[in-house]
Design a protein around this motif. Structure first.
Motif, PDB file in Angstrom:
ATOM      1  N   THR A   1       0.827  -1.207   0.000  1.00 22.51           N
ATOM      2  CA  THR A   1       0.000   0.000   0.000  1.00 22.51           C
ATOM      3  C   THR A   1       0.861   1.256   0.000  1.00 22.51           C
ATOM      4  O   THR A   1       0.546   2.237  -0.695  1.00 22.51           O
ATOM      5  N   MET A   2       1.936   1.240   0.751  1.00 20.33           N
ATOM      6  CA  MET A   2       2.811   2.405   0.821  1.00 20.33           C
ATOM      7  C   MET A   2       3.438   2.703  -0.540  1.00 20.33           C
ATOM      8  O   MET A   2       3.458   3.861  -0.982  1.00 20.33           O
ATOM      9  N   VAL A   3       3.933   1.673  -1.221  1.00 20.13           N
ATOM     10  CA  VAL A   3       4.540   1.877  -2.540  1.00 20.13           C
ATOM     11  C   VAL A   3       3.507   2.402  -3.523  1.00 20.13           C
ATOM     12  O   VAL A   3       3.767   3.358  -4.261  1.00 20.13           O
ATOM     13  N   LYS A   4       2.312   1.803  -3.527  1.00 16.01           N
ATOM     14  CA  LYS A   4       1.264   2.253  -4.455  1.00 16.01           C
ATOM     15  C   LYS A   4       0.849   3.698  -4.168  1.00 16.01           C
ATOM     16  O   LYS A   4       0.636   4.477  -5.084  1.00 16.01           O
ATOM     17  N   ALA A   5       0.728   4.044  -2.886  1.00 17.29           N
ATOM     18  CA  ALA A   5       0.332   5.402  -2.520  1.00 17.29           C
ATOM     19  C   ALA A   5       1.392   6.420  -2.930  1.00 17.29           C
ATOM     20  O   ALA A   5       1.065   7.495  -3.454  1.00 17.29           O
ATOM     21  N   ILE A   6       2.649   6.084  -2.724  1.00 17.34           N
ATOM     22  CA  ILE A   6       3.724   7.012  -3.083  1.00 17.34           C
ATOM     23  C   ILE A   6       3.785   7.188  -4.587  1.00 17.34           C
ATOM     24  O   ILE A   6       3.888   8.314  -5.092  1.00 17.34           O
ATOM     25  N   GLU A   7       3.702   6.086  -5.337  1.00 19.63           N
ATOM     26  CA  GLU A   7       3.798   6.168  -6.785  1.00 19.63           C
ATOM     27  C   GLU A   7       2.558   6.796  -7.412  1.00 19.63           C
ATOM     28  O   GLU A   7       2.661   7.490  -8.427  1.00 19.63           O
ATOM     29  N   SER A   8       1.376   6.608  -6.827  1.00 16.03           N
ATOM     30  CA  SER A   8       0.162   7.214  -7.390  1.00 16.03           C
ATOM     31  C   SER A   8       0.149   8.724  -7.182  1.00 16.03           C
ATOM     32  O   SER A   8      -0.507   9.443  -7.927  1.00 16.03           O
ATOM     33  N   SER A   9       0.881   9.205  -6.189  1.00 13.76           N
ATOM     34  CA  SER A   9       0.955  10.649  -5.958  1.00 13.76           C
ATOM     35  C   SER A   9       2.109  11.288  -6.725  1.00 13.76           C
ATOM     36  O   SER A   9       2.415  12.457  -6.525  1.00 13.76           O
ATOM     37  N   GLY A  10       2.766  10.500  -7.592  1.00 15.42           N
ATOM     38  CA  GLY A  10       3.834  11.044  -8.417  1.00 15.42           C
ATOM     39  C   GLY A  10       5.214  10.943  -7.802  1.00 15.42           C
ATOM     40  O   GLY A  10       6.191  11.419  -8.381  1.00 15.42           O
ATOM     41  N   GLY A  11       5.328  10.343  -6.658  1.00 19.11           N
ATOM     42  CA  GLY A  11       6.619  10.211  -5.997  1.00 19.11           C
ATOM     43  C   GLY A  11       7.343   8.943  -6.409  1.00 19.11           C
ATOM     44  O   GLY A  11       6.839   8.131  -7.185  1.00 19.11           O
ATOM     45  N   VAL A  12       8.536   8.792  -5.882  1.00 21.37           N
ATOM     46  CA  VAL A  12       9.338   7.605  -6.136  1.00 21.37           C
ATOM     47  C   VAL A  12       9.471   6.856  -4.809  1.00 21.37           C
ATOM     48  O   VAL A  12       9.899   7.423  -3.805  1.00 21.37           O
ATOM     49  N   ALA A  13       9.104   5.587  -4.829  1.00 15.31           N
ATOM     50  CA  ALA A  13       9.169   4.778  -3.613  1.00 15.31           C
ATOM     51  C   ALA A  13      10.617   4.649  -3.158  1.00 15.31           C
ATOM     52  O   ALA A  13      11.526   4.524  -3.979  1.00 15.31           O
ATOM     53  N   PRO A  14      10.844   4.678  -1.863  1.00 17.98           N
ATOM     54  CA  PRO A  14      12.213   4.567  -1.367  1.00 17.98           C
ATOM     55  C   PRO A  14      12.795   3.178  -1.636  1.00 17.98           C
ATOM     56  O   PRO A  14      12.074   2.186  -1.686  1.00 17.98           O
ATOM     57  N   ALA A  15      14.097   3.145  -1.801  1.00 15.54           N
ATOM     58  CA  ALA A  15      14.793   1.870  -2.005  1.00 15.54           C
ATOM     59  C   ALA A  15      15.456   1.468  -0.694  1.00 15.54           C
ATOM     60  O   ALA A  15      15.802   2.305   0.139  1.00 15.54           O
ATOM     61  N   VAL A  16      15.633   0.188  -0.516  1.00 21.86           N
ATOM     62  CA  VAL A  16      16.321  -0.339   0.656  1.00 21.86           C
ATOM     63  C   VAL A  16      17.824  -0.203   0.411  1.00 21.86           C
ATOM     64  O   VAL A  16      18.325  -0.626  -0.627  1.00 21.86           O
ATOM     65  N   SER A  17      18.526   0.382   1.360  1.00 26.55           N
ATOM     66  CA  SER A  17      19.958   0.620   1.177  1.00 26.55           C
ATOM     67  C   SER A  17      20.791  -0.505   1.785  1.00 26.55           C
ATOM     68  O   SER A  17      20.304  -1.314   2.573  1.00 26.55           O
ATOM     69  N   TRP A  18      22.061  -0.510   1.422  1.00 30.94           N
ATOM     70  CA  TRP A  18      23.002  -1.472   2.003  1.00 30.94           C
ATOM     71  C   TRP A  18      23.132  -1.255   3.502  1.00 30.94           C
ATOM     72  O   TRP A  18      23.312  -2.199   4.260  1.00 30.94           O
ATOM     73  N   LEU A  19      23.064  -0.006   3.924  1.00 32.05           N
ATOM     74  CA  LEU A  19      23.178   0.302   5.351  1.00 32.05           C
ATOM     75  C   LEU A  19      22.058  -0.375   6.145  1.00 32.05           C
ATOM     76  O   LEU A  19      22.283  -0.865   7.259  1.00 32.05           O
ATOM     77  N   THR A  20      20.866  -0.423   5.560  1.00 32.16           N
ATOM     78  CA  THR A  20      19.752  -1.107   6.211  1.00 32.16           C
ATOM     79  C   THR A  20      20.069  -2.581   6.411  1.00 32.16           C
ATOM     80  O   THR A  20      19.854  -3.143   7.493  1.00 32.16           O
ATOM     81  N   LEU A  21      20.590  -3.213   5.363  1.00 30.45           N
ATOM     82  CA  LEU A  21      20.945  -4.629   5.458  1.00 30.45           C
ATOM     83  C   LEU A  21      22.029  -4.861   6.505  1.00 30.45           C
ATOM     84  O   LEU A  21      21.964  -5.821   7.286  1.00 30.45           O
ATOM     85  N   ILE A  22      23.015  -3.993   6.542  1.00 23.50           N
ATOM     86  CA  ILE A  22      24.104  -4.131   7.508  1.00 23.50           C
ATOM     87  C   ILE A  22      23.575  -3.961   8.930  1.00 23.50           C
ATOM     88  O   ILE A  22      23.921  -4.732   9.832  1.00 23.50           O
TER      89      ILE A  22
END
Length: 171
Positions: A43-64
Motif C-alpha cells: 500500500t505504501m509503494v502504491k500510494a507514493i507512486e500514485s501521488s507522483g513520488g518515487v518509492a524509497p529503495a532499501v539501502s546497504w546500510l539497512t541490510l548491515i
C-alpha cells in the motif's frame, strides 16, 4: 474455579501460566503481523507512486544494520542459554526482564519489517526485467530475509530466558 475444568478463555489440556510468568510468543501472531506488514508495504509503494513520488529503495546500510542486530540477538540468546539452561546460573531479575522484553520486541518488530520489505519486493516484481526494479526487489528481498533472522534470534532469546524446571531446587 470450583468446577476443576479449564477456565473459559483457556484451551483444554493447557495449564494456566504461573503467576509472574510470560507466555511464549505466538507464531500465529507473528505471521499475522508479517502479513499486515506486507499489506502496509504494498500500500505504501502504491500510494507514493500514485501521488507522483518515487518509492524509497532499501539501502546497504539497512541490510548491515539488520544483520548486526540479528548477530547481537543470536549472541545474547547463546550467552543467556549457556547461563540459565546449561550452567543453571541465576541472573538478576531486572536483566532477565530486559532480555525477555528485548526478545519479544525484536520478534514483533522483525515480523512487521519482514512483511513490509516483502511487500516492497512484491510491488516491484511486475517490472523486474528493468535493472532499477530488479535491484529494488533484490534489496527488499534480502532485507526481508535478514528480518526473518531477527525474528528467529528474538524467539531463541525468549526461549533462553525460560527458567528450567527443577523439582529438587527450593527457592
Amino acid at each position: 474455579m470450583a468446577s476443576g475444568g479449564p477456565e473459559p478463555n483457556q484451551a483444554p489440556g493447557k495449564e494456566p501460566p504461573r503467576p509472574g510468568s510470560v507466555r511464549p510468543t505466538s507464531r500465529r501472531l507473528l505471521i499475522a503481523i508479517a502479513v499486515l506488514g506486507a499489506a502496509i508495504g504494498v500500500t505504501m509503494v502504491k500510494a507514493i507512486e500514485s501521488s507522483g513520488g518515487v518509492a524509497p529503495a532499501v539501502s546497504w546500510l539497512t541490510l548491515i544494520a539488520w544483520t548486526f542486530l540479528a548477530a547481537l540477538l543470536f549472541m545474547a540468546a547463546r550467552n543467556t542459554h549457556q547461563r540459565i539452561q546449561v550452567r543453571r546460573e541465576r541472573i538478576e531479575p531486572s536483566r532477565a526482564v530486559f532480555l525477555l522484553l528485548l526478545a519479544k520486541a525484536s520478534a514483533f518488530v522483525g515480523a512487521l519489517c519482514t512483511g513490509v520489505y516483502a511487500g516492497f519486493a512484491l510491488s516491484f516484481l511486475d517490472a523486474v526485467s528493468a535493472s532499477g526494479p530488479r535491484n529494488r526487489v533484490i534489496m527488499a528481498g534480502a532485507a526481508a530475509v535478514v528480518s526473518v533472522l531477527v525474528v528467529t534470534a528474538g524467539l531463541l532469546l525468549e526461549r533462553a530466558c525460560r527458567i528450567p524446571e527443577d523439582p529438587d531446587e527450593t527457592p
